[in-house]
Design a protein around this motif. Sequence first.
Motif, PDB file in Angstrom:
ATOM      1  N   MET A   9      23.854  30.783  72.494  1.00 43.43           N
ATOM      2  CA  MET A   9      24.655  31.255  73.634  1.00 43.43           C
ATOM      3  C   MET A   9      25.632  32.309  73.142  1.00 43.43           C
ATOM      4  SD  MET A   9      26.504  27.590  73.919  1.00 43.43           S
ATOM      5  CE  MET A   9      25.110  26.809  73.087  1.00 43.43           C
ATOM      6  N   GLY A  10      25.992  33.217  74.058  1.00 41.85           N
ATOM      7  CA  GLY A  10      26.823  34.352  73.660  1.00 41.85           C
ATOM      8  C   GLY A  10      28.262  33.992  73.360  1.00 41.85           C
ATOM      9  N   SER A  11      28.734  32.871  73.891  1.00 43.62           N
ATOM     10  CA  SER A  11      30.133  32.471  73.705  1.00 43.62           C
ATOM     11  C   SER A  11      30.234  30.966  73.864  1.00 43.62           C
ATOM     12  CB  SER A  11      30.994  33.165  74.773  1.00 43.62           C
ATOM     13  OG  SER A  11      32.296  32.618  74.796  1.00 43.62           O
ATOM     14  N   ASP A  12      31.302  30.389  73.290  1.00 42.98           N
ATOM     15  CA  ASP A  12      31.484  28.949  73.526  1.00 42.98           C
ATOM     16  C   ASP A  12      31.827  28.678  74.987  1.00 42.98           C
ATOM     17  OD1 ASP A  12      34.067  29.902  73.487  1.00 42.98           O
ATOM     18  OD2 ASP A  12      34.841  28.387  72.088  1.00 42.98           O
ATOM     19  N   SER A  13      32.237  29.727  75.719  1.00 44.00           N
ATOM     20  CA  SER A  13      32.499  29.517  77.157  1.00 44.00           C
ATOM     21  C   SER A  13      31.199  29.266  77.931  1.00 44.00           C
ATOM     22  CB  SER A  13      33.266  30.699  77.761  1.00 44.00           C
ATOM     23  OG  SER A  13      32.504  31.887  77.673  1.00 44.00           O
ATOM     24  N   ASP A  14      30.057  29.500  77.303  1.00 46.85           N
ATOM     25  CA  ASP A  14      28.760  29.202  77.929  1.00 46.85           C
ATOM     26  C   ASP A  14      28.317  27.752  77.696  1.00 46.85           C
ATOM     27  OD1 ASP A  14      28.531  31.937  78.611  1.00 46.85           O
ATOM     28  OD2 ASP A  14      27.602  32.396  76.682  1.00 46.85           O
ATOM     29  N   LEU A  15      29.033  27.038  76.807  1.00 48.48           N
ATOM     30  CA  LEU A  15      28.533  25.726  76.361  1.00 48.48           C
ATOM     31  C   LEU A  15      28.445  24.698  77.481  1.00 48.48           C
ATOM     32  CD1 LEU A  15      27.525  23.898  74.104  1.00 48.48           C
ATOM     33  CD2 LEU A  15      29.908  23.404  73.521  1.00 48.48           C
ATOM     34  N   ALA A  39      25.079  38.986  71.016  1.00 50.06           N
ATOM     35  CA  ALA A  39      24.298  40.211  70.734  1.00 50.06           C
ATOM     36  C   ALA A  39      25.222  41.393  70.473  1.00 50.06           C
ATOM     37  CB  ALA A  39      23.374  40.514  71.911  1.00 50.06           C
ATOM     38  N   HIS A  40      26.393  41.412  71.116  1.00 54.86           N
ATOM     39  CA  HIS A  40      27.268  42.580  70.926  1.00 54.86           C
ATOM     40  C   HIS A  40      28.405  42.334  69.942  1.00 54.86           C
ATOM     41  CE1 HIS A  40      28.937  40.378  74.384  1.00 54.86           C
ATOM     42  NE2 HIS A  40      30.101  40.874  74.063  1.00 54.86           N
ATOM     43  N   ARG A  41      28.815  41.051  69.766  1.00 58.23           N
ATOM     44  CA  ARG A  41      29.920  40.788  68.827  1.00 58.23           C
ATOM     45  C   ARG A  41      29.398  40.464  67.427  1.00 58.23           C
ATOM     46  NH1 ARG A  41      32.627  36.825  73.231  1.00 58.23           N
ATOM     47  NH2 ARG A  41      33.895  38.326  74.344  1.00 58.23           N
ATOM     48  N   THR A  42      28.234  39.835  67.347  1.00 60.02           N
ATOM     49  CA  THR A  42      27.675  39.479  66.027  1.00 60.02           C
ATOM     50  C   THR A  42      26.202  39.928  65.958  1.00 60.02           C
ATOM     51  OG1 THR A  42      27.025  37.264  66.781  1.00 60.02           O
ATOM     52  CG2 THR A  42      29.206  37.455  65.780  1.00 60.02           C
ATOM     53  N   ALA A  63      18.145  31.043  75.347  1.00 60.59           N
ATOM     54  CA  ALA A  63      19.315  31.897  75.102  1.00 60.59           C
ATOM     55  C   ALA A  63      20.099  32.066  76.398  1.00 60.59           C
ATOM     56  CB  ALA A  63      18.877  33.256  74.569  1.00 60.59           C
ATOM     57  N   GLY A  64      21.365  31.654  76.387  1.00 58.71           N
ATOM     58  CA  GLY A  64      22.220  31.778  77.568  1.00 58.71           C
ATOM     59  C   GLY A  64      23.276  32.830  77.342  1.00 58.71           C
ATOM     60  N   ALA A  65      23.488  33.684  78.348  1.00 59.19           N
ATOM     61  CA  ALA A  65      24.538  34.693  78.219  1.00 59.19           C
ATOM     62  C   ALA A  65      24.990  35.140  79.603  1.00 59.19           C
ATOM     63  CB  ALA A  65      24.046  35.898  77.418  1.00 59.19           C
ATOM     64  N   GLY A  66      26.229  35.611  79.661  1.00 61.56           N
ATOM     65  CA  GLY A  66      26.761  36.128  80.911  1.00 61.56           C
ATOM     66  C   GLY A  66      27.008  37.622  80.810  1.00 61.56           C
ATOM     67  N   GLY A  67      27.415  38.227  81.914  1.00 62.91           N
ATOM     68  CA  GLY A  67      27.708  39.665  81.927  1.00 62.91           C
ATOM     69  C   GLY A  67      26.448  40.488  81.711  1.00 62.91           C
ATOM     70  N   PRO A  87      20.801  32.935  82.721  1.00 69.06           N
ATOM     71  CA  PRO A  87      21.926  33.769  83.169  1.00 69.06           C
ATOM     72  C   PRO A  87      23.137  32.883  83.447  1.00 69.06           C
ATOM     73  CG  PRO A  87      19.954  34.064  84.584  1.00 69.06           C
ATOM     74  CD  PRO A  87      19.739  32.840  83.749  1.00 69.06           C
ATOM     75  N   ILE A  88      24.271  33.206  82.829  1.00 71.21           N
ATOM     76  CA  ILE A  88      25.472  32.375  82.996  1.00 71.21           C
ATOM     77  C   ILE A  88      26.374  32.996  84.061  1.00 71.21           C
ATOM     78  CG2 ILE A  88      27.517  31.455  81.861  1.00 71.21           C
ATOM     79  CD1 ILE A  88      25.037  30.259  80.642  1.00 71.21           C
ATOM     80  N   ARG A  89      26.824  32.132  84.956  1.00 67.58           N
ATOM     81  CA  ARG A  89      27.727  32.597  86.010  1.00 67.58           C
ATOM     82  C   ARG A  89      29.096  32.904  85.411  1.00 67.58           C
ATOM     83  NH1 ARG A  89      28.465  29.560  91.716  1.00 67.58           N
ATOM     84  NH2 ARG A  89      30.228  30.735  92.476  1.00 67.58           N
ATOM     85  N   SER A  90      29.567  34.157  85.556  1.00 69.38           N
ATOM     86  CA  SER A  90      30.897  34.502  85.039  1.00 69.38           C
ATOM     87  C   SER A  90      31.346  35.801  85.693  1.00 69.38           C
ATOM     88  CB  SER A  90      30.864  34.689  83.515  1.00 69.38           C
ATOM     89  OG  SER A  90      30.161  35.871  83.188  1.00 69.38           O
ATOM     90  N   GLY A  91      32.647  36.047  85.671  1.00 69.16           N
ATOM     91  CA  GLY A  91      33.198  37.342  86.068  1.00 69.16           C
ATOM     92  C   GLY A  91      33.034  37.653  87.543  1.00 69.16           C
TER      93      GLY A  91
HETATM   94  C1  RP5 Z   1      29.035  36.927  77.240  1.00 69.99           C
HETATM   95  O1  RP5 Z   1      30.243  37.177  77.853  1.00 69.99           O
HETATM   96  C2  RP5 Z   1      28.966  35.449  76.989  1.00 69.99           C
HETATM   97  O2  RP5 Z   1      27.648  35.020  77.036  1.00 69.99           O
HETATM   98  C3  RP5 Z   1      29.820  34.872  78.083  1.00 69.99           C
HETATM   99  O3  RP5 Z   1      29.017  34.395  79.159  1.00 69.99           O
HETATM  100  C4  RP5 Z   1      30.668  36.033  78.561  1.00 69.99           C
HETATM  101  C5  RP5 Z   1      32.146  35.792  78.375  1.00 69.99           C
HETATM  102  O4  RP5 Z   1      32.401  35.509  77.006  1.00 69.99           O
HETATM  103  P1  RP5 Z   1      33.872  35.075  76.533  1.00 69.99           P
HETATM  104  O5  RP5 Z   1      34.777  36.227  76.855  1.00 69.99           O
HETATM  105  O6  RP5 Z   1      34.233  33.825  77.293  1.00 69.99           O
HETATM  106  O7  RP5 Z   1      33.761  34.811  75.048  1.00 69.99           O
HETATM  107  O8  RP5 Z   1      28.920  37.602  76.031  1.00 69.99           O
END
Ligand code: RP5
Length: 176
Positions: A9-15, A39-42, A63-67, A87-91
């Motif tokens: 997952m792209g962030s622990d906020s996806d956990l 993918a963009h930070r590491t 693989a889970g990620a948002g944005g 696809p993770i719901r965010s933003g």
């Molecule tokens: C994405 O950006 C992550 O997968 C996550 O869903 C979103 C927000 O990431 P954080 O700012 O919470 O680390 O890369």
Amino acid sequence: MGTTIGIIMGSDSDLQVMSDACRVLEELDIGFETAVISAHRTPHRLISYAEQAAGRGIQIVIAGAGGAAQLPGVTAALTDLPVIGVPIRSGSLEGFDALLSIVQMPRGIPVATVAINGARNAGLLAARILALSDDAVRARIAAYREAAAAAVEEKSRRLQAAGYRDYLNEMGRRSG
Ligand code: RP5
């Protein structure tokens, strides 16, 4: 129970969302590992992970990620393993951005895409892929489906017996 599924997952906020995939794999007694890889930070860590996954015995990557959600697509570009994107719901776009990023992969590099926040289905799809070559997993999936059907039948019986008002009240009490 070997580790056959890689959940990244792209962030622990996806956990919170991705834990639904973990839970269903536990229910089906399928070994998995989890990691936060962006993918963009590491990007370099993602390259090592994806290139080494098959050699370590991983058979499917979830693989889970948002944005902008490049993680599933870039992973699929770096390995021949099947990749399932969540696809993770965010933003401000509430996951629609991630859904389109993941589902609209250009031809040649496929990513199987589940619903926004659909991590449980991602786990179940991974299990079904494993079941093609594992009869024990196939039997556990069949039992899971039978239990889901039985639960619906039971709800229908209770609704008919209680009537809709009492049933709704009971549901309200259950959800707290
Ligand atoms: C994405 O950006 C992550 O997968 C996550 O869903 C979103 C927000 O990431 P954080 O700012 O919470 O680390 O890369």
